[in-house]
Structure formats: structure tokens, C-alpha cells
Design a protein around this motif. Structure first.
Motif, PDB file in Angstrom:
ATOM      1  N   PRO A  19       0.808  -1.228   0.000  1.00 13.55           N
ATOM      2  CA  PRO A  19       0.000   0.000   0.000  1.00 13.55           C
ATOM      3  C   PRO A  19       0.841   1.279   0.000  1.00 13.55           C
ATOM      4  CG  PRO A  19      -0.903  -1.576   1.563  1.00 13.55           C
ATOM      5  CD  PRO A  19       0.390  -2.161   1.074  1.00 13.55           C
ATOM      6  N   LYS A  20       1.986   1.244   0.635  1.00 14.94           N
ATOM      7  CA  LYS A  20       2.769   2.467   0.786  1.00 14.94           C
ATOM      8  C   LYS A  20       3.496   2.861  -0.494  1.00 14.94           C
ATOM      9  CE  LYS A  20       5.647   4.073   4.594  1.00 14.94           C
ATOM     10  NZ  LYS A  20       6.561   3.514   5.613  1.00 14.94           N
ATOM     11  N   THR A  21       4.083   1.896  -1.187  1.00 14.28           N
ATOM     12  CA  THR A  21       4.911   2.218  -2.353  1.00 14.28           C
ATOM     13  C   THR A  21       4.330   1.726  -3.671  1.00 14.28           C
ATOM     14  OG1 THR A  21       6.142   0.153  -2.126  1.00 14.28           O
ATOM     15  CG2 THR A  21       7.011   2.073  -0.965  1.00 14.28           C
ATOM     16  N   GLY A  22       3.323   0.857  -3.597  1.00 14.32           N
ATOM     17  CA  GLY A  22       2.756   0.307  -4.808  1.00 14.32           C
ATOM     18  C   GLY A  22       3.582  -0.814  -5.420  1.00 14.32           C
ATOM     19  N   GLN A  23       4.709  -1.145  -4.787  1.00 18.92           N
ATOM     20  CA  GLN A  23       5.550  -2.220  -5.322  1.00 18.92           C
ATOM     21  C   GLN A  23       4.896  -3.577  -5.098  1.00 18.92           C
ATOM     22  OE1 GLN A  23       9.297  -1.533  -3.276  1.00 18.92           O
ATOM     23  NE2 GLN A  23      10.263  -1.042  -5.230  1.00 18.92           N
ATOM     24  N   GLN A  24       5.140  -4.490  -6.017  1.00 18.65           N
ATOM     25  CA  GLN A  24       4.632  -5.840  -5.847  1.00 18.65           C
ATOM     26  C   GLN A  24       5.721  -6.671  -5.183  1.00 18.65           C
ATOM     27  OE1 GLN A  24       3.030  -7.162  -9.636  1.00 18.65           O
ATOM     28  NE2 GLN A  24       1.350  -5.729  -9.291  1.00 18.65           N
TER      29      GLN A  24
ATOM     30  N   MET B 403      15.362  13.357   0.285  1.00 23.17           N
ATOM     31  CA  MET B 403      15.402  12.055  -0.364  1.00 23.17           C
ATOM     32  C   MET B 403      15.892  10.972   0.595  1.00 23.17           C
ATOM     33  SD  MET B 403      14.014  12.561  -3.018  1.00 23.17           S
ATOM     34  CE  MET B 403      13.420  14.118  -3.582  1.00 23.17           C
ATOM     35  N   ARG B 404      16.828  11.330   1.431  1.00 21.95           N
ATOM     36  CA  ARG B 404      17.320  10.384   2.419  1.00 21.95           C
ATOM     37  C   ARG B 404      16.175  10.013   3.376  1.00 21.95           C
ATOM     38  NH1 ARG B 404      19.752   9.329   7.307  1.00 21.95           N
ATOM     39  NH2 ARG B 404      18.551  11.036   8.153  1.00 21.95           N
ATOM     40  N   TRP B 405      15.418  11.039   3.736  1.00 22.02           N
ATOM     41  CA  TRP B 405      14.264  10.811   4.613  1.00 22.02           C
ATOM     42  C   TRP B 405      13.313   9.798   3.988  1.00 22.02           C
ATOM     43  CZ3 TRP B 405       8.979  11.234   4.312  1.00 22.02           C
ATOM     44  CH2 TRP B 405       8.269  11.261   5.522  1.00 22.02           C
ATOM     45  N   LYS B 406      13.000  10.025   2.722  1.00 20.70           N
ATOM     46  CA  LYS B 406      12.040   9.141   2.060  1.00 20.70           C
ATOM     47  C   LYS B 406      12.613   7.732   1.918  1.00 20.70           C
ATOM     48  CE  LYS B 406       8.399   9.082  -1.261  1.00 20.70           C
ATOM     49  NZ  LYS B 406       7.582   9.875  -2.157  1.00 20.70           N
ATOM     50  N   ALA B 407      13.897   7.656   1.656  1.00 22.40           N
ATOM     51  CA  ALA B 407      14.514   6.351   1.473  1.00 22.40           C
ATOM     52  C   ALA B 407      14.454   5.525   2.757  1.00 22.40           C
ATOM     53  CB  ALA B 407      15.957   6.515   1.019  1.00 22.40           C
ATOM     54  N   ARG B 408      14.467   6.182   3.884  1.00 27.26           N
ATOM     55  CA  ARG B 408      14.407   5.446   5.152  1.00 27.26           C
ATOM     56  C   ARG B 408      12.993   5.103   5.585  1.00 27.26           C
ATOM     57  NH1 ARG B 408      18.486   5.323   9.036  1.00 27.26           N
ATOM     58  NH2 ARG B 408      16.999   5.564  10.721  1.00 27.26           N
ATOM     59  N   THR B 409      12.034   5.968   5.228  1.00 28.94           N
ATOM     60  CA  THR B 409      10.683   5.751   5.716  1.00 28.94           C
ATOM     61  C   THR B 409       9.816   4.954   4.747  1.00 28.94           C
ATOM     62  OG1 THR B 409      10.126   7.912   4.875  1.00 28.94           O
ATOM     63  CG2 THR B 409      10.565   7.763   7.212  1.00 28.94           C
ATOM     64  N   ALA B 410      10.201   4.895   3.488  1.00 25.04           N
ATOM     65  CA  ALA B 410       9.455   4.090   2.522  1.00 25.04           C
ATOM     66  C   ALA B 410      10.468   3.337   1.667  1.00 25.04           C
ATOM     67  CB  ALA B 410       8.564   4.978   1.652  1.00 25.04           C
ATOM     68  N   LEU B 411      10.884   2.204   2.178  1.00 26.75           N
ATOM     69  CA  LEU B 411      11.944   1.440   1.509  1.00 26.75           C
ATOM     70  C   LEU B 411      11.467   0.911   0.164  1.00 26.75           C
ATOM     71  CD1 LEU B 411      13.213  -0.735   4.491  1.00 26.75           C
ATOM     72  CD2 LEU B 411      14.317   1.275   3.528  1.00 26.75           C
ATOM     73  N   THR B 412      12.281   1.120  -0.846  1.00 23.56           N
ATOM     74  CA  THR B 412      11.935   0.538  -2.139  1.00 23.56           C
ATOM     75  C   THR B 412      13.023  -0.404  -2.626  1.00 23.56           C
ATOM     76  OG1 THR B 412      12.749   2.566  -3.133  1.00 23.56           O
ATOM     77  CG2 THR B 412      10.364   2.329  -2.946  1.00 23.56           C
ATOM     78  N   SER B 413      14.001  -0.641  -1.771  1.00 23.29           N
ATOM     79  CA  SER B 413      14.968  -1.681  -2.092  1.00 23.29           C
ATOM     80  C   SER B 413      15.453  -2.263  -0.780  1.00 23.29           C
ATOM     81  CB  SER B 413      16.133  -1.109  -2.894  1.00 23.29           C
ATOM     82  OG  SER B 413      17.098  -0.581  -2.013  1.00 23.29           O
ATOM     83  N   LEU B 414      16.065  -3.416  -0.876  1.00 28.40           N
ATOM     84  CA  LEU B 414      16.413  -4.096   0.369  1.00 28.40           C
ATOM     85  C   LEU B 414      17.825  -3.822   0.850  1.00 28.40           C
ATOM     86  CD1 LEU B 414      14.565  -7.510   0.243  1.00 28.40           C
ATOM     87  CD2 LEU B 414      14.233  -5.620   1.824  1.00 28.40           C
ATOM     88  N   THR B 450       5.546  13.867  -8.319  1.00 27.15           N
ATOM     89  CA  THR B 450       4.716  14.225  -9.468  1.00 27.15           C
ATOM     90  C   THR B 450       5.141  13.458 -10.717  1.00 27.15           C
ATOM     91  OG1 THR B 450       4.472  16.453  -8.584  1.00 27.15           O
ATOM     92  CG2 THR B 450       3.951  16.163 -10.899  1.00 27.15           C
ATOM     93  N   LEU B 451       6.445  13.356 -10.928  1.00 26.75           N
ATOM     94  CA  LEU B 451       6.929  12.754 -12.167  1.00 26.75           C
ATOM     95  C   LEU B 451       7.157  11.249 -12.053  1.00 26.75           C
ATOM     96  CD1 LEU B 451       9.360  15.428 -13.605  1.00 26.75           C
ATOM     97  CD2 LEU B 451       6.943  15.095 -14.034  1.00 26.75           C
ATOM     98  N   SER B 452       7.065  10.721 -10.839  1.00 24.83           N
ATOM     99  CA  SER B 452       7.225   9.279 -10.711  1.00 24.83           C
ATOM    100  C   SER B 452       5.931   8.609 -11.136  1.00 24.83           C
ATOM    101  CB  SER B 452       7.534   8.887  -9.264  1.00 24.83           C
ATOM    102  OG  SER B 452       8.752   9.448  -8.891  1.00 24.83           O
ATOM    103  N   GLY B 453       6.064   7.390 -11.558  1.00 22.16           N
ATOM    104  CA  GLY B 453       4.857   6.743 -12.070  1.00 22.16           C
ATOM    105  C   GLY B 453       4.465   7.351 -13.392  1.00 22.16           C
ATOM    106  N   GLY B 454       5.316   8.174 -13.950  1.00 22.47           N
ATOM    107  CA  GLY B 454       5.176   8.596 -15.334  1.00 22.47           C
ATOM    108  C   GLY B 454       5.431   7.308 -16.073  1.00 22.47           C
ATOM    109  N   ALA B 455       4.365   6.706 -16.592  1.00 20.43           N
ATOM    110  CA  ALA B 455       4.421   5.254 -16.608  1.00 20.43           C
ATOM    111  C   ALA B 455       4.863   4.633 -17.886  1.00 20.43           C
ATOM    112  CB  ALA B 455       3.076   4.706 -16.221  1.00 20.43           C
ATOM    113  N   THR B 456       5.392   3.469 -17.660  1.00 23.76           N
ATOM    114  CA  THR B 456       5.808   2.567 -18.717  1.00 23.76           C
ATOM    115  C   THR B 456       4.710   2.306 -19.720  1.00 23.76           C
ATOM    116  OG1 THR B 456       5.669   1.219 -16.744  1.00 23.76           O
ATOM    117  CG2 THR B 456       7.679   1.091 -17.986  1.00 23.76           C
TER     118      THR B 456
END
Ligand code: SF4
Ligand SMILES: [Zn+2]
Ligand SMILES: [Zn+2]
Ligand SMILES: [Zn+2]
Ligand SMILES: [Zn+2]
Lengths: 356, 501
Positions: A19-24, B403-414, B450-456
Motif C-alpha cells: 500500500p505504501k509504495t505500490g511495489q509488488q 530524499m534520504r528521509w524518504k529512502a528510510r521511511t518508505a523502503l523501495t529496495s532491500l 509528481t513525475l514518478s509513475g510517469g508510466a511505462t
């Protein structure tokens, strides 16, 4: 639809859309990011805990505190925080609501092997919420309940010799608070409400390790981990303005899932005019019960006096009775004794500030 | 918290009301007689009271003046600020008119009180108390959005509105952002290299950019439409709003001798901006956006919002009284092709539109909503530095460390942000890495969203989309700034002290 691989480990099959990032992501990666984010929150900067600290988890039996108890126990082991964890529950005395949810808390106690303390409004104030509602009606009941609960938690912690309470406030709660404070012009609170840890001069520390955790993900976590929690709404719950803000927040989230975290980010970056920041009242202790207060009588004592006097609405107006003399025949709240460790810490801090 | 009352439940300290303060009871006054002059019959009833028509105008005008005067008299003593009319300004006023009630009412108030001398030489009507003009010259600027909203063009209406009042007129179109000749058309000289061929690849999270020769077979409208189409619907109003800001700023900087840029943003719009700006993650720069006296970067031009105490309803009533036609619906929420993204229950596709509906709805039960929100907005101060790095899209300062803040609070990589030594990843963007060809690391927190999810699946072909030239220009500038930071990083071990800059 063909099963897509997890976008974090790239090997397992994705099972949920976060829900937070939309990632699967797959189940185990979901646990991993969820827990790591909480760990990041806890350890940011100096970190909110210190080794050997006694920490009480404010446990209501609802989803937030149930998952919090689970995750904190886990992280405490995994990262060796060295915390002494307790469960602290407040029994408001609401028939059919709290007595059920307290069962969940007792179950958690067994599961995680955490000591549990239950403190009731009845033993502390001599009133249950059922009786309070009977007397004051359904309009201001949450004002009583909020004031009484806050003080009850502090008192429960003090009795256990604990100086740090963690609560299950989640990201949705935080974002909603930001919106509420803007909409009602509560500027002083806007600055304070975003803090991860709050501690006014003399009270017990309070932290919100879930401040960045989405409500949906807390439910998701509980679901996959098969944690049980109690989810019935309080029978006295109001449904006025706060409801509007919550619905609005959910709509924002539906349009853009990151809105919740983005609102919190905005809230954290707000800087207020100097005059606003200074506007907070000087704190003292309640003349009657010794609890921290901005007036001669603390809120709980003032409310209690109103209840005892059989007043209903006027009980809310504080400052009418500032006497330290208790009217005859009235019940009073036992004196508030603060735990020893904080006093030592306080002295240390005082010494440190001198040394600088 | 499960009790549905999280804040009251735990943070109940000092709080009088757990719930929203309800609408104040309406003051018990005689609504038949004007509350102000106590003589005339009431024409309008508002939250503040009941007014006869002349008193209503006085009330509006005094709130207008209260905001208009102070920025024109910098350094004046507070108490005398609004009392006297400011001296004649050195430059001309550039008045942004959208055709909505706010800007049309603003224009009318400025003209009817003789704030601007009519350049067509028509004698100003110097009746009793008529004062000296504050501007010798003024130009109206209008930006036409018809090509993306599909609504009726209004350029000619606004031209007539302006020229009838003896004002200069500049009509721009939203697609002009892609027009390489725009600056010279406005009368300036093009100083920068041609960046009209800068394209961004929305298929990659770090948004790589590349310079390609302009393909002359696409028109500016087509380029703008393909940029809009490649963004999620929720992001399109933000983009349009940045384009509008850019065009107005550009006009102010390019037209000869502009000293003030006047916007007709009403209290209602500002309140929407406070809430939607918060939801978009723009909290940090919000005080700059709300300001009634914001100095445009690298200039002496002050951007003003003198309508900030007047609601859109009040402005609309002003226009109706004076027989002025207005169109108050922007139609930005449904530009471009529909996406499969979520919408709110009421059908809003963007945070901006949803906020607009929400505030309008709330105002019916809580009439003080707009003013309360604005009171909060007024108390915010900008804590940063306006001379730091600038976001290429919104042209506002970028918040350090966001950006560092966002990277810590909403992880998008491990990868553990601790182990990678201050180079956290966000959506695959290595913020500490070489950024020479990437757009993402130069953007501010909100614009990246705004520009993220400018989608594939939205972009066609190679996924490359033309950026507006100004953005391309800014990207190359901010990349030079990043490069300098990297230089410093490389030699960090050899620097003995931080140099004074
Ligand atoms: S909703 Fe129920 S539990 Fe929550 S504050 Fe109100 S009365 Fe207390
Ligand atoms: Zn995985
Ligand atoms: Zn007390
Ligand atoms: Zn009147
Ligand atoms: Zn930006």
C-alpha cells in the motif's frame, strides 16, 4: 494475469501490492521492509531507546498495539536493543468493548512473555466510562476519556518504574493529525504533534514507533502473521468532524498512495513563527494529586471534581475550582509518584547542561 | 488506535475539544438592517454579518487594501502601512488575469480606485478623494489552457476586458512553454543555449535525460499533450500549475520594467493550496508559495496576492454587482487520457481537485474553514535558503535531505541504508552517485513524486518525452551544482577547513 516476481528480491513470487509504495512484493520481503522501516524510525539520529531501558507498550487489544507488541519484541531480539518490555493496558470500564479487547492483551502477554499491568478508571478515579456517560451524556465523553487515559498510562508506568511509553499511533493517525491541526488552526500543536518522542519537562517519555507505518500495512502484517486483535469500535465513539478528515485522507490515499507519507513529511518540515512556539504554558504540578499540569488543578482532578459534584457540562470548564481543598465527600485521585530512574536522569541532564 | 479517537485518547492533554470546533453560533443580530451603517436595508448576508451593497463594497475594498499596500511600502511603520496610498512605483504592474472571479475582481478594484493610470490617455475621473495613481502603466497577462482542457478559448474576452480599461495585454498559451521563440516574442533576448530537444525517459525510475535534435514534425501542443499523457492523471494539475507559474514569471522577467506581478488568488484558493500543498509533500516551500510579497529569483520583482483575504464567493459577488463576466472552473482535473489509477469516491483524479471539493463541502457546515486554514498558513515560515539548489520543475528551493528521509521511511529496495554509506536508494536512484544524466536527483521531494509513475504503459515507442525547454535548462544548471559537490567529496580528505563561500 501472470504472476510477477517480487520487485525486491526478484526471485519469489509477488503476493501483495504494498500500500505504501505500490511495489509488488513477496510475503517475506514485505515483513522485511515493514520491520526495517520501524527499526529505521526507532534508530534515527540518536535513537529513541537506550540499553536497559524499561519500556511500556500501551496495549489496547486493537490492531496497532497488537502488531506493535509483536514487532517490538521481534526487533528487540533481532537488533539486541536491550529493552525491558512491558504491556500496559487501561480498562476504561466500557461494557462489551473493553472487557473483550483486554482478552486480546492477555493473550499477547502469554504469547510474547511480557509482563502485563492493567489499570482501570474505576480503581484510579472511582468512575467507569459507563457511569461517566450516564452522567454527562454522549457529547463530551471522549474529553473525559482522553484526559483520564493519558494520566492513567503515566500512572501505570510510574507504578512499574517505567519512564518510557510507546503507543501504536500509525502513519494514518499522524497524517490525519496534521490535517486536523491545519483545519482547526491549532498552530501550537501542529509543531509538536509530529515529534517521534515527546517529553515535557516532568512527564514520562512517549514515542510512536509506528508513525510511518500505514494502517493498511499494519492490518496486512497482522493478517499474514495470523495475529489476532480486537476491532470493534468503542460504543461511545463519536462520529463528527474527525470522521470528515479521515474520509478525506482515505480519498487522498486512493488517488495517490504516497499522500499519507507526503503529508507527514510536510508536517515535519513546517516551521512556525517564533511567537507561536513560545506560546505554550509554563508547567507546574497539580496541587491536589501531584500530576503535571498547567494550572493549579490538573485536568483529571478538575473533571473529577465536576463529576463528583454531579455537574455535567460545567465540569468541562476548568479553572472554576482552583482550590487545593477537596470538597467534602468527594473522591480524589491518589498522589502521582514519579519513577526514580527519571529523577536520576533529570539530574544528569541538569549537570550536563551546566557543564556545557 | 482502535477507539477511533487516537489523539484525544492519548494526547488529550490540554485539549478542550477533541473534535473539530463546531461552527460558531450565528450572532443574533437584526439581519434586516446593514450591520455596518445600521441604516440601509441588507442586501447580502455573510458569516461576518449582513451588509447593504455600499457597505459590502467598502468591506471588500478595505480587506483588499490591507493586503495590497504593505508590499508596496517596504520599510514603512506597521500602523501607517495601510492607511496611506503608496507612492508611485518605479516600474509597471503585470496583472495576471485568468478570467476567474478573483483576478477579475482584483482588476476591477485596481481600476475603479485609480491605482493605475490609463495608458490610453483617457482622463481619470478625479472626483472627490480620487488619489494619485500607484502605477503609471500596467499590462494584463493571460494564459490560455484551451488546448489541453478542451474548453472555450477566452483570450479575446480578456483582451477586451483589458483594452477597454486602457491596459496593455499579453496573451500566452500553455503550449508556449515549448516555443523556442517565446522570450524574443516577449521582447527579451535569448541568452541560453537551445534546450528544446531535452527528452526524459519515464520508463526508468531515475528519469535519465538526453539531448536530441528537435524533431520539427511535432508542434508545441503535441509535445505538451504527450508529456501530460505520460504522467499519471493525479500529477497533471501539478504540472499545469508549474507551467503557469513559469510563464507568468517569465513574462514578469522579460517584459520591460515590471516591478510587481499581481495574482488574483483568493482566500479560497490559498486555503486549497495549504491543504493540497501539504498532501503533495510541498510543506517546506509552502510559506514561499503563500506569500503576498515574494521576490522572484534573481530580480527585484515582487509577486503579490492582494486578494488573499477575500473568498471566491465574495469576489464572484463583486463581479456580479459590477456586471463582469467570470469563468471559475479551471478544468485541470480531467486533461489528457484517462488512467487506470485510483480516484476518490467523488470522482476527483487529483489531490488538488479533491481538496477543492473537500473544502467547499466543509465550508457549508463550517463557514470559517477557509479563514482558519489560512490563519495556519500565515504562521508558517520558510526555514531554508532561497539561494540554494533550485528544483528544475517548480523552480523552488529543494529541501536538503528529503530524499534520504524518504529512502528510510518508505523502503523501495532491500539494501540497508546504513551499509551503503550515505548513499541510500530511492526507487533505484542513487542519490550520491553520478547524476550527470539523471533528472530525478535534481527534483524536489514533491516534483519527484509528481513525475514518478510517469508510466511505462503510458508512453509509446521509446518512452522518451520532450521536457519543456526551461526544465531542460534548469537540469543542466543543477547538474553543474551537483558536480561541484562531488568534486568537494572527492577531495574532502584533503580539505583542512571548510572554505568561506
Ligand atoms: S471513543 Fe471510546 S475509548 Fe475512545 S476516547 Fe471516546 S469514549 Fe474513550
Ligand atoms: Zn521478495
Ligand atoms: Zn490532579
Ligand atoms: Zn450599510
Ligand atoms: Zn519541484
Amino acid at each position: 494475469m501472470a504472476p510477477s516476481p517480487c520487485s525486491l528480491c526478484h526471485t519469489a513470487r509477488a503476493l501483495v501490492k504494498r500500500p505504501k509504495t505500490g511495489q509488488q512484493v513477496c510475503k517475506s520481503c514485505f515483513y522485511s521492509v515493514f520491520e526495517t522501516e520501524v527499526h529505521n524510525t526507532i534508530t534515527e539520529g540518536q535513537g529513541i531507546f537506550h540499553r536497559g531501558e524499561k519500556v511500556a507498550i500501551g496495549a489496547s487489544g486493537g490492531k496497532d498495539s497488537t502488531v506493535l507488541a509483536h514487532v517490538l519484541t521481534l526487533l528487540n531480539q533481532r537488533y539486541d536493543y536491550g529493552l525491558d518490555l512491558y504491556l500496559l493496558s487501561i480498562d476504561e470500564g466500557i461494557t462489551g468493548y473493553r472487557d473483550d479487547s483486554l482478552e486480546t492483551v492477555k493473550q499477547n502477554q502469554v504469547e510474547y512473555g511480557l509482563p502485563l499491568k492493567i489499570l482501570s478508571y474505576n480503581e484510579l478515579y472511582g468512575w467507569t466510562m459507563d457511569r461517566i456517560v450516564e452522567q454527562v451524556g454522549r457529547k463530551n465523553n471522549c474529553t473525559f476519556c482522553g484526559v483520564f487515559r493519558r494520566q492513567a498510562l503515566d500512572r501505570g508506568a510510574a507504578q512499574l518504574g517505567i519512564d518510557h511509553i510507546v503507543t501504536g499511533h500509525n502513519a494514518d493517525d499522524m497524517a490525519e493529525t496534521v490535517l486536523m491541526n491545519i483545519m482547526r488552526g491549532d498552530i501550537a500543536r501542529l509543531g509538536r504533534s509530529m515529534a517521534l518522542t515527546t517529553q515535557s519537562e516532568d512527564t514520562i517519555k512517549r514515542s510512536k514507533p509506528f508513525k510511518y507505518a500505514y494502517e493498511k500495512e499494519i492490518v496486512m502484517y497482522a493478517y499474514f502473521k495470523k495475529l489476532t486483535y480486537f476491532s470493534t469500535e468503542c460504543i461511545y465513539a463519536p462520529d463528527a468532524y474527525r470522521g470528515h478528515a479521515r474520509v478525506f485522507l482515505k480519498d487522498l490515499e486512493a488517488i495517490r498512495p504516497s499522500a499519507i507519507i507526503d503529508i507527514i513529511h510536510s508536517g515535519e518540515t513546517f516551521v512556525l513563527e517564533q511567537s507561536v512556539q513560545k506560546g505554550l504554558k509554563e508547567m507546574q504540578t497539580c496541587l491536589r494529586c501531584g500530576y503535571i499540569s498547567s494550572n493549579d488543578l490538573c485536568k483529571a482532578c478538575a473533571l473529577l471534581e465536576g463529576l463528583e459534584a454531579g455537574l455535567d457540562r460545567s465540569a468541562l470548564k476548568q479553572g472554576q475550582s482552583t482550590l487545593s481543598v477537596v470538597p467534602e465527600g468527594h473522591r480524589i485521585i491518589p498522589r502521582f509518584e514519579r519513577p526514580v530512574p527519571i529523577a536520576v536522569e533529570g539530574i544528569e541532564r541538569a549537570v550536563q547542561s551546566l557543564a556545557l | 488506535m482502535s477507539c477511533g479517537n487516537p489523539e484525544g485518547a492519548v494526547e488529550g492533554e490540554e485539549k478542550e475539544e477533541v473534535l473539530m470546533p463546531t461552527s460558531r453560533p450565528v450572532r443574533r443580530v437584526d439581519k434586516a438592517i446593514c450591520n455596518r451603517c445600521k441604516k440601509a436595508k441588507t442586501s447580502f448576508i455573510f458569516r461576518q454579518g449582513a451588509y447593504c451593497s455600499p457597505c459590502y463594497e467598502i468591506s471588500l475594498r478595505s480587506r483588499f487594501i490591507r493586503q495590497l499596500h504593505p508590499p508596496l511600502r517596504p520599510g514603512a511603520v506597521k500602523s501607517t502601512l495601510t492607511l496611506y496610498r503608496p507612492v508611485v512605483q518605479s516600474g509597471q504592474a503585470l496583472i495576471a488575469v485568468s478570467g476567474g472571479a478573483g483576478s477579475v475582481a482584483m482588476l476591477d478594484m485596481l481600476m475603479s480606485r485609480g491605482y493605475i493610470s490609463r495608458s490610453d490617455g483617457a482622463a481619470t475621473n478625479r472626483t472627490k478623494g480620487q488619489k494619485e495613481a500607484v502605477w503609471d502603466k500596467a499590462t494584463v497577462v493571460y494564459v490560455e489552457f484551451a488546448s489541453v482542457t478542451g474548453r472555450d478559448e477566452r483570450t479575446e474576452d480578456i483582451r477586451k476586458l483589458s483594452e477597454d480599461r486602457g491596459l496593455g495585454f499579453i496573451g500566452l498559451k500553455v503550449e508556449d512553454v515549448y516555443d523556442a521563440g517565446l522570450v524574443s516574442w516577449l521582447g527579451g533576448s535569448e541568452r541560453n543555449a537551445d534546450t528544446s530537444g531535452v527528452k526524459v525517459n519515464f520508463q526508468q525510475p531515475n528519469l535519465p535525460v538526453s539531448q536530441e535534435p528537435t524533431t520539427s514534425n511535432t508542434t508545441p501542443v503535441e509535445r505538451l499533450q504527450s508529456l501530460l499523457a505520460s504522467l499519471p492523471p493525479a500529477s497533471r494539475p501539478s504540472l499545469l500549475s508549474h507551467i503557469l507559474d513559469h510563464l507568468l514569471t517569465l513574462a514578469a522577467l522579460t517584459l520591460p520594467n515590471v516591478s510587481q506581478l499581481l495574482l488574483g488568488e483568493t482566500a479560497t484558493r490559498l486555503a486549497q493550496r495549504v491543504i493540497s500543498g501539504t498532501a503533495l509533500g510541498r510543506g517546506w516551500t509552502l510559506p514561499l508559495e503563500l506569500s503576498n510579497s515574494f521576490t522572484l529569483p534573481d530580480s527585484q520583482i515582487v509577486r503579490m496576492k492582494p486578494m488573499k483575504e477575500i473568498s471566491v464567493k465574495e469576489a464572484a459577488l463583486w463581479c456580479r454587482i459590477h456586471g463582469l463576466e467570470t469563468v471559475n472552473y479551471r478544468g485541470w482535473d480531467d486533461v489528457g487520457p484517462k488512467g487506470k489509477e485510483g480516484r476518490a469516491k467523488g470522482g476527483a483524479a487529483s489531490l488538488e481537485a479533491l481538496t477543492e471539493q473537500f473544502i467547499a463541502g466543509l465550508s457549508t457546515t463550517h463557514p470559517s474553514t477557509v479563514s482558519t486554514i489560512n490563519r495556519t498558513g500565515d504562521k508558517l515560515v520558510f526555514p531554508g535558503d532561497t539561494s540554494g539548489p533550485i528544483c528544475p520543475l517548480c523552480e523552488m528551493p529543494t529541501e536538503p535531505d528529503a530524499m534520504r528521509w524518504k529512502a528510510r521511511t518508505a523502503l523501495t529496495s532491500l539494501t540497508d541504508p546504513h551499509s551503503s554509506l550515505g548513499s541510500p536508494t530511492i526507487a533505484g536512484i542513487h542519490t550520491g552517485d553520478s547524476t550527470h544524466d539523471n533528472f530525478a536527483p535534481t527534483l524536489c521531494y514533491a516534483c519527484l513524486t509528481t513525475l514518478s509513475g510517469g508510466a511505462t504503459d503510458r508512453t509509446t515507442g521509446d518512452g522518451m518525452v520532450n521536457l519543456p525547454p526551461w526544465v531542460g535548462q534548469r537540469v543542466s544548471t543543477s547538474q553543474r551544482m551537483v558536480a561541484r559537490e562531488q568534486m568537494r567529496e572527492e577531495i574532502a580528505d584533503f580539505l583542512l577547513a571548510t572554505e568561506e563561500e
